[in-house]
Design a protein around this motif. Structure first.
Motif, short mmCIF file in Angstrom:
data_model
loop_
_atom_site.label_atom_id
_atom_site.label_comp_id
_atom_site.label_asym_id
_atom_site.label_seq_id
_atom_site.Cartn_x
_atom_site.Cartn_y
_atom_site.Cartn_z
N TRP A 1 25.81 -2.34 2.85
CA TRP A 1 26.55 -2.42 0.77
C TRP A 1 26.41 -3.12 0.30
O TRP A 1 25.53 -3.18 -0.48
N ASP A 2 27.26 -4.66 0.16
CA ASP A 2 27.80 -5.30 -0.90
C ASP A 2 26.48 -6.07 -1.36
O ASP A 2 26.31 -6.71 -2.40
N SER A 3 25.15 -6.02 -0.38
CA SER A 3 24.18 -6.82 -0.86
C SER A 3 22.66 -6.35 -0.71
O SER A 3 21.93 -6.89 -1.10
N ILE A 4 22.89 -5.14 -1.15
CA ILE A 4 21.83 -4.36 -1.00
C ILE A 4 21.05 -3.68 -2.42
O ILE A 4 19.84 -3.92 -2.58
N ILE A 5 21.32 -3.78 -3.63
CA ILE A 5 20.97 -3.88 -4.85
C ILE A 5 20.92 -5.64 -4.74
O ILE A 5 19.29 -5.36 -4.74
N PRO A 6 20.97 -6.61 -4.55
CA PRO A 6 20.22 -7.64 -4.87
C PRO A 6 19.27 -7.94 -3.72
O PRO A 6 18.15 -8.07 -4.09
N ASN A 7 19.14 -7.34 -2.64
CA ASN A 7 17.63 -7.35 -1.67
C ASN A 7 16.85 -6.46 -2.50
O ASN A 7 15.67 -6.88 -1.83
N GLY B 1 0.77 -1.34 0.32
CA GLY B 1 0.23 -0.19 -0.35
C GLY B 1 1.34 0.95 0.26
O GLY B 1 1.36 1.24 -1.01
N THR B 2 0.78 2.11 0.96
CA THR B 2 1.24 3.38 0.97
C THR B 2 2.76 3.47 2.07
O THR B 2 3.36 4.17 1.87
N THR B 3 2.95 2.34 2.33
CA THR B 3 4.04 1.84 3.61
C THR B 3 5.10 1.64 2.21
O THR B 3 5.18 0.42 1.58
N VAL B 4 6.28 2.33 2.31
CA VAL B 4 7.88 2.03 1.27
C VAL B 4 8.82 1.76 2.81
O VAL B 4 9.10 2.93 3.36
N ARG B 5 9.72 0.56 2.15
CA ARG B 5 10.29 0.54 3.29
C ARG B 5 11.48 1.20 2.80
O ARG B 5 12.07 0.14 1.20
N MET B 6 12.54 1.58 2.79
CA MET B 6 14.26 2.47 3.08
C MET B 6 14.77 1.84 3.03
O MET B 6 15.19 2.38 4.64
N GLY B 7 15.50 0.99 2.25
CA GLY B 7 16.65 0.55 2.57
C GLY B 7 17.89 1.67 2.99
O GLY B 7 18.25 2.15 1.54
N THR B 8 18.38 1.19 3.69
CA THR B 8 20.03 2.68 4.01
C THR B 8 21.26 1.51 3.91
O THR B 8 20.82 0.41 4.76
N GLU B 9 22.49 2.04 4.10
CA GLU B 9 23.42 1.76 4.63
C GLU B 9 23.59 1.58 6.27
O GLU B 9 23.85 0.38 6.94
N GLY B 10 23.43 2.89 6.85
CA GLY B 10 23.01 3.63 7.90
C GLY B 10 24.52 3.26 8.30
O GLY B 10 25.43 3.29 9.85
N ALA B 11 25.82 3.12 7.79
CA ALA B 11 27.31 3.06 8.37
C ALA B 11 28.21 3.74 7.06
O ALA B 11 29.71 3.85 6.73
#
Length: 242
Positions: A73-79, A24-34
């Motif tokens: 970071w190394d798996s951020i695109i595949p995930n 729906g209107t919930t978007v999970r924002m993926g970041t590294e945090g580092a």
């Protein structure tokens, strides 16, 4: 490599359908945090930095609810492609190679300079051992330069490598390196800044054009009213503005 792109594209179709049907209107924002000041974990254990503020404001303007997710970071695109989250907002420069696997919004940070940080101004960079984070435009640049590349999984590991003498220098976004140069008695910038990439954008699955359009529109309103420039001034002082 072509098979990899095909596989990730098929995953993206499935993940995109899941987003449309289930989130729906919930978007999970993926970041590294580092990678301060772009993104990091603050003392309260929360995602903080430029991208936290940009992401929250983009979601508010797009009438979306943000949930923040951290990922190495190394798996951020595949995930992203497999559906573990819906966007990448992690200091990721827009490049043609990445654009073959995922899509990008317009940039929310203009192209910024990379720089070499090491312990000697006289270092011959062409014959040096240079650290860079795996999967970055800086790593690709070092590999093409003729220098010896030593890759590390995290930004902090690249700094540790140059501090302990494992490498001669590190190449990274200059905004990331400035605090280390300012605080160190031995580390300094070497040579000229290196312009790389087409600016930083939010990564989305190619199967999520509606989400991309909403994020694009929100970013544009932030450019139009100057609020994006104010956040860049706050977190990346001295960097180019829109």
């Amino acid at each position: 490599m072509r098979n990899l792109f095909l596989g990730t594209a098929l995953l993206a179709i499935t993940a995109g359908a899941a987003f449309a049907a289930g989130h729906g209107t919930t978007v999970r924002m993926g970041t590294e945090g580092a990678y301060p000041p772009y993104n990091f974990i603050n003392d309260a254990g929360e995602v903080d930095g430029l991208e936290r503020e940009v992401g929250d404001e983009v979601c508010a303007r797009a009438e979306l609810t943000c949930e923040w997710v951290t990922n190495d970071w190394d798996s951020i695109i595949p995930n992203l492609v497999s559906g573990n989250y819906d966007t990448i907002i992690a200091g990721m420069s827009i490049t043609a190679e990445r654009d073959e696997v995922i899509d990008f919004t317009q940039n929310y940070v203009p192209p910024v300079s990379s720089a070499y940080l090491g312990s000697s101004e006289d270092l011959d960079l062409s014959g040096a051992v240079i650290a860079a984070q795996t999967g970055t435009i800086q790593a690709a640049h070092v590999a093409q330069s003729g220098a010896t590349l030593l890759e590390f999984a995290t930004p902090d590991e690249t700094i540790a490598a140059v501090t302990n003498g494992e490498v001669d220098a590190v190449l990274a976004d200059k905004d990331f390196l400035v605090p280390f140069a300012d605080e160190s008695d031995t580390l300094m910038f070497i040579g000229e800044d290196v312009p790389l990439g087409g600016g930083i954008g939010i990564g989305v699955r190619e199967s999520d054009p509606e989400l991309k359009a909403k994020l694009d529109a929100a970013i544009q309103t932030m450019k139009d009213d100057g609020s994006l420039n104010e956040l860049i001034k706050k977190w990346l002082p001295g960097s180019p503005l829109f």
